[in-house]
Scaffold this active site. Structure first.
Site, PDB file in Angstrom:
ATOM      1  N   GLU A 180      -0.418  50.491   1.530  1.00 11.12           N
ATOM      2  CA  GLU A 180       0.173  50.683   2.843  1.00 11.12           C
ATOM      3  C   GLU A 180       1.654  50.338   2.839  1.00 11.12           C
ATOM      4  O   GLU A 180       2.088  49.420   2.143  1.00 11.12           O
ATOM      5  CB  GLU A 180      -0.541  49.792   3.858  1.00 11.12           C
ATOM      6  CG  GLU A 180      -1.991  50.173   3.964  1.00 11.12           C
ATOM      7  CD  GLU A 180      -2.705  49.494   5.100  1.00 11.12           C
ATOM      8  OE1 GLU A 180      -2.262  48.423   5.547  1.00 11.12           O
ATOM      9  OE2 GLU A 180      -3.711  50.058   5.550  1.00 11.12           O
ATOM     10  N   CYS A 195       8.656  48.178   5.163  1.00 12.86           N
ATOM     11  CA  CYS A 195       7.930  47.107   4.482  1.00 12.86           C
ATOM     12  C   CYS A 195       7.004  47.756   3.461  1.00 12.86           C
ATOM     13  O   CYS A 195       6.163  48.574   3.826  1.00 12.86           O
ATOM     14  CB  CYS A 195       7.140  46.300   5.513  1.00 12.86           C
ATOM     15  SG  CYS A 195       6.096  45.032   4.772  1.00 12.86           S
ATOM     16  N   CYS A 214      -4.287  41.934  -3.332  1.00 13.83           N
ATOM     17  CA  CYS A 214      -3.480  40.736  -3.593  1.00 13.83           C
ATOM     18  C   CYS A 214      -4.384  39.640  -4.159  1.00 13.83           C
ATOM     19  O   CYS A 214      -5.502  39.453  -3.695  1.00 13.83           O
ATOM     20  CB  CYS A 214      -2.840  40.247  -2.293  1.00 13.83           C
ATOM     21  SG  CYS A 214      -1.690  38.869  -2.542  1.00 13.83           S
ATOM     22  N   CYS A 219      -4.628  33.831   0.540  1.00 16.80           N
ATOM     23  CA  CYS A 219      -4.265  33.035   1.714  1.00 16.80           C
ATOM     24  C   CYS A 219      -5.352  33.187   2.782  1.00 16.80           C
ATOM     25  O   CYS A 219      -5.822  34.291   3.044  1.00 16.80           O
ATOM     26  CB  CYS A 219      -2.918  33.483   2.275  1.00 16.80           C
ATOM     27  SG  CYS A 219      -1.572  33.276   1.111  1.00 16.80           S
ATOM     28  N   CYS A 259      -4.826  35.732   5.868  1.00 22.19           N
ATOM     29  CA  CYS A 259      -4.304  37.080   5.623  1.00 22.19           C
ATOM     30  C   CYS A 259      -5.428  38.054   5.278  1.00 22.19           C
ATOM     31  O   CYS A 259      -6.283  37.767   4.444  1.00 22.19           O
ATOM     32  CB  CYS A 259      -3.297  37.031   4.464  1.00 22.19           C
ATOM     33  SG  CYS A 259      -2.615  38.658   4.062  1.00 22.19           S
ATOM     34  N   CYS A 311       2.328  41.584   9.986  1.00 18.08           N
ATOM     35  CA  CYS A 311       2.183  40.689   8.824  1.00 18.08           C
ATOM     36  C   CYS A 311       0.742  40.225   8.700  1.00 18.08           C
ATOM     37  O   CYS A 311       0.149  39.766   9.673  1.00 18.08           O
ATOM     38  CB  CYS A 311       3.027  39.427   9.002  1.00 18.08           C
ATOM     39  SG  CYS A 311       4.765  39.725   9.064  1.00 18.08           S
TER      40      CYS A 311
HETATM   41  N1  SAH Z   1       2.536  37.497  -1.089  1.00 16.33           N
HETATM   42  C1  SAH Z   1       3.836  37.460  -0.488  1.00 16.33           C
HETATM   43  C2  SAH Z   1       4.111  38.710   0.276  1.00 16.33           C
HETATM   44  C3  SAH Z   1       3.334  38.895   1.553  1.00 16.33           C
HETATM   45  S1  SAH Z   1       4.477  38.717   2.807  1.00 16.33           S
HETATM   46  C4  SAH Z   1       3.997  36.188   0.336  1.00 16.33           C
HETATM   47  O1  SAH Z   1       3.033  35.442   0.427  1.00 16.33           O
HETATM   48  O2  SAH Z   1       5.087  35.906   0.804  1.00 16.33           O
HETATM   49  C5  SAH Z   1       3.541  38.525   4.149  1.00 16.33           C
HETATM   50  C6  SAH Z   1       4.060  37.429   5.060  1.00 16.33           C
HETATM   51  O3  SAH Z   1       3.183  37.451   6.167  1.00 16.33           O
HETATM   52  C7  SAH Z   1       3.925  36.044   4.413  1.00 16.33           C
HETATM   53  O4  SAH Z   1       4.978  35.217   4.815  1.00 16.33           O
HETATM   54  C8  SAH Z   1       2.619  35.545   4.980  1.00 16.33           C
HETATM   55  O5  SAH Z   1       2.597  34.144   5.024  1.00 16.33           O
HETATM   56  C9  SAH Z   1       2.608  36.194   6.340  1.00 16.33           C
HETATM   57  N2  SAH Z   1       1.253  36.415   6.871  1.00 16.33           N
HETATM   58  C10 SAH Z   1       0.126  36.614   6.169  1.00 16.33           C
HETATM   59  N3  SAH Z   1      -0.927  36.754   6.994  1.00 16.33           N
HETATM   60  C11 SAH Z   1      -0.444  36.649   8.245  1.00 16.33           C
HETATM   61  C12 SAH Z   1      -1.055  36.730   9.543  1.00 16.33           C
HETATM   62  N4  SAH Z   1      -2.351  36.955   9.704  1.00 16.33           N
HETATM   63  N5  SAH Z   1      -0.248  36.593  10.613  1.00 16.33           N
HETATM   64  C13 SAH Z   1       1.090  36.385  10.452  1.00 16.33           C
HETATM   65  N6  SAH Z   1       1.689  36.322   9.264  1.00 16.33           N
HETATM   66  C14 SAH Z   1       0.945  36.433   8.166  1.00 16.33           C
END
Ligand code: SAH
Length: 355
Positions: free
Chosen positions: A98, A111, A118, A122, A125, A342
């Protein structure tokens, strides 16, 4: 007709640097031919090799039989009420990733993804639920930008195009391809994006941050902090068991910032988990001696995600504390209604449920 070096119409051209193109065309072609192909792919953004009008017919035919552009195919496009677009893109091996376009007054941000799925896991996410399928090639990373830019007639030259590698995947676990993609995106003879307009975001893969810092052409760096204590970070982002918060902060202190650059820290606010005033004060203490700015993101909810989004008052109180010490912004959620925000990229392509 002499065949070129591609393997029977499967070799993708996008992802090749000028030297790769020279090799692919072979020594019998004058070297300006490689420059013409480079120009067509990355500056003019042709989608069809037969349209490279600067090349002689014979060479165009040879290209067509030996190569393909390697552009992804748009499988689905979702449009949010706020103008955000989520692209589900099909790759050559039929896997999908995506990309998201966020048009704004004065700037457009694309983006893009760096991996299919991944491995970071986390807990807040949605992409984590997919696991890692594979790394993207440099061509597949650049191809996302080319495709979305083409579809929307976006030009880097107008200085309003930004690229963030914050979609699916952990870019620092695919660093070699991410750096090659960055060189291609910034190449003057191609898309000519400024490195100031490209950002990658990492969960904090410490040894790779050091490698990134040494790369001559590199994007800006954002670090997903998301917690202010070792223990909590470990729970929310299990991969950080390997890369401790203390080591992450040391790597941040040593990171070679360019004169115009700040380190960005992202912090996802989870209701009653990491959103207290004490958390905010610990964030300030952690980052106080860095040239840093903070982007707060209130959790974007999703099915199967066991956290809530804090109230606007709570977010505001958190921001006020951090803002007294360093620049601190609240990232506006974009495209939540189409699962484009995000942490929401999981190729949701059923009928969209409302949240
Ligand atoms: N793996 C990388 C790239 C992903 S960036 C990283 O971890 O930075 C995605 C961003 O969105 C990250 O800062 C992550 O912490 C944030 N993110 C992930 N899940 C989210 C959610 N459910 N709501 C808001 N932000 C989220």
């Amino acid at each position: 007709m002499q065949a070129l070096k591609g393997q029977n119409d499967t070799s993708p051209l996008i992802g090749m640097e000028l030297s790769d193109l020279r090799d692919a065309l072979g020594p019998e072609q004058p070297s300006f031919r490689a420059r013409q192909v480079f120009d067509a792919l990355y500056r003019q953004q042709v989608a069809d090799l037969s349209q490279i009008s600067t090349l002689p017919q014979v060479l165009r035919q040879q290209l067509l039989t030996s190569f393909q552009t390697g552009l992804p195919v748009i499988e689905k496009l979702y449009r949010s009420i706020d103008g955000t677009q989520r692209y589900l893109l099909r790759l050559a091996d039929n896997r999908t990733v995506e990309s998201v376009l966020m048009p704004e007054e004065g700037r457009d941000t694309i983006c893009i993804s760096s991996q299919v799925g991944c491995p970071v896991d986390c807990k807040f996410c949605l992409t984590a639920l997919m696991g890692l399928e594979r790394n993207l090639t440099a061509g597949e990373i650049v191809g996302q930008v080319l495709m979305v830019a083409r579809e929307n007639a976006l030009k880097a030259a107008e200085n309003r195009l930004n690229v963030v590698m914050m979609g699916m995947g952990e870019p620092l676990l695919n660093l070699e391809n991410v750096l090659k993609a960055t060189r291609l995106l910034t190449e003057k003879a191609g898309m000519a994006l400024s490195p100031r307009r490209i950002t990658i975001s990492t969960a904090g893969i410490v040894p790779k941050m050091q490698e990134l810092g040494r790369a001559p052409v590199r994007p800006k760096l954002a670090v997903s902090l998301n917690a202010s204590t070792e223990e909590q970070r470990r729970e929310l982002m299990p991969i950080t068991r390997k890369f401790h918060l203390k080591e992450l902060m040391a790597a941040c202190r040593e990171y070679p910032l360019r004169p115009w650059e700040k380190l960005t820290f992202e912090y996802v606010l989870l209701k009653d988990v990491n959103d207290s005033e004490a958390d905010a004060r610990r964030v300030v203490k952690l980052l106080a001696h860095l040239n840093a700015k903070v982007n707060l993101i209130a959790l974007n909810p999703g099915p199967g995600i066991p956290f809530g989004s804090p109230s606007p008052e709570r977010v505001h109180a958190f921001q006020e504390i951090v803002r007294r010490a360093m620049p601190c912004f609240l990232r506006r959620p974009r495209g939540r209604d189409i699962f484009a925000a995000c942490g929401q990229l999981k190729r949701v392509n059923q009928d969209l449920v409302s949240l």
